[in-house]
Scaffold this motif. Structure first.
Motif, mmCIF file in Angstrom:
data_model
loop_
_atom_site.group_PDB
_atom_site.id
_atom_site.type_symbol
_atom_site.label_atom_id
_atom_site.label_comp_id
_atom_site.label_asym_id
_atom_site.label_seq_id
_atom_site.Cartn_x
_atom_site.Cartn_y
_atom_site.Cartn_z
ATOM 1 N N ASP A 2 -100.649 -76.897 -43.379
ATOM 2 C CA ASP A 2 -101.068 -76.525 -44.724
ATOM 3 C C ASP A 2 -102.452 -75.903 -44.716
ATOM 4 N N LYS A 40 -105.466 -74.030 -47.501
ATOM 5 C CA LYS A 40 -105.930 -73.635 -48.832
ATOM 6 C C LYS A 40 -106.419 -72.193 -48.749
ATOM 7 N N THR A 79 -107.773 -70.624 -54.438
ATOM 8 C CA THR A 79 -107.298 -71.790 -55.207
ATOM 9 C C THR A 79 -105.810 -72.036 -54.984
ATOM 10 N N GLN A 109 -102.088 -72.333 -52.398
ATOM 11 C CA GLN A 109 -101.608 -73.155 -51.301
ATOM 12 C C GLN A 109 -100.696 -72.348 -50.378
ATOM 13 N N HIS A 167 -98.142 -70.462 -54.734
ATOM 14 C CA HIS A 167 -97.778 -71.263 -53.564
ATOM 15 C C HIS A 167 -96.935 -70.386 -52.649
#
Length: 307
Positions: A62, A64, A67, A69, A280
């Motif tokens: 994962d 960032k 802001t 994902q 996302h």
């Protein structure tokens, strides 16, 4: 009688990398009473909605990006047969309801039911690739987020050799402040994911000012009312016909399924996004992309009378 594919042979060509902690797209909210109503008919007796159990055969990393994902999923070669078998078990339910299959089983037996399921499946490589991408994307939403898709949309395809039209994914969840949150998703499945393909997915997500299309929302609400899932359908009706949908109520999901590493392409897309809707990006990588798809559909056909 058709023979089951040799899944161990396929596993040797698939790539998996290190594991990391899985995150949800957004924190699941505390609306237990409403969630009980909207999910009562949505989940089967085993507590799932036809999930591919992605976390049992994939690792995740994962990141960032501003802001937003970014998540990369990679098939573990030691567990890839688990993935093939888990997906094959849920594929028939994406093309026909369990009630319909059970009815055929009672009236016509296993062989005719297996034939019915096989006739629902696409045979072309490109349509299989697209369909499986949508199945994996819908399963990802069910497994890792607080959203529900409500229906398996591939049941309403015009023809088995045609792609399903409209927004690839529309999912929703009750929210105490906004009443309902929407997840709009676009799915791309390609052996080699390209920048132009990511750009097309981005363009689709931004269409209609980033909102789910009115036609897609109406279609989903109609199907949910037909299923008796009125609480979930009512949330869509109210948002579409009375309250409107604000950007703060929407999140976007770009889900890709490919053989090559999608990390750089998805990261660049997130970095260049200048809108207000939370983004996302999820990239599922299996280096034996085409072999994996073939194995899943062969497994479905081989076990068509057992679902």
């Amino acid at each position: 009688m058709q023979r089951r594919p040799s899944l161990k042979l396929i596993a040797s060509i698939l790539l998996g990398q290190h594991r990391s902690i899985h995150e949800t797209l957004e924190n699941t909210i505390d609306c237990r009473r409403t969630l009980t109503l909207v999910s009562r008919n949505h989940r089967d007796k085993k507590g799932g909605m036809g999930m591919c159990k992605i976390n049992t055969w994939c690792s995740a990393t994962d990141e960032k990006v501003k802001t937003h994902q970014l998540r990369i999923l990679e098939g573990d070669p030691a567990k890839i047969t688990i993935g093939v078998e888990a997906i094959a078990k849920v594929v028939p339910n994406h093309y026909a309801s369990k009630e319909r299959v059970a009815q055929l089983m009672r009236k016509l037996g296993k062989k005719k039911t297996a034939k019915f399921i096989e006739q629902k499946l696409p045979t072309s490589k490109s349509i299989r690739s697209g369909d499986l991408g949508e199945i994996l994307g819908a399963s990802y939403v069910a497994e890792f987020t607080g959203y529900t898709t409500g229906i398996n949309r591939l049941r309403w395809k015009d023809h088995r050799e045609m792609a399903m039209r409209g927004d690839d994914i529309i999912a929703l969840r009750p929210d105490p402040s906004d009443k309902v949150k929407f997840l709009k998703g676009e799915v791309k499945s390609n052996m080699s994911l390209s920048g132009s393909t990511v750009a097309k997915a981005h363009k689709a997500l931004q269409s209609n000012n980033g909102r789910p299309s009115g036609h897609a929302l109406s279609f989903l609400a109609d199907r949910l009312h037909e299923k008796g899932e009125h609480a979930l359908a009512d949330l869509i009706d109210a948002a579409q016909l009375r309250d409107g949908i604000k950007p703060s109520q929407i999140s976007h999901l770009m889900f890709t399924f490919s053989a090559n590493d999608p990390r750089k392409l998805l990261r660049n897309n997130l970095n260049t996004y200048k809108g207000k809707i939370l983004q996302h990006a999820v990239g599922l990588r299996i280096t034996g992309h085409q072999a994996f798809i073939k194995a899943v559909y062969e497994e479905v056909i081989a076990n068509g009378g057992n679902y």
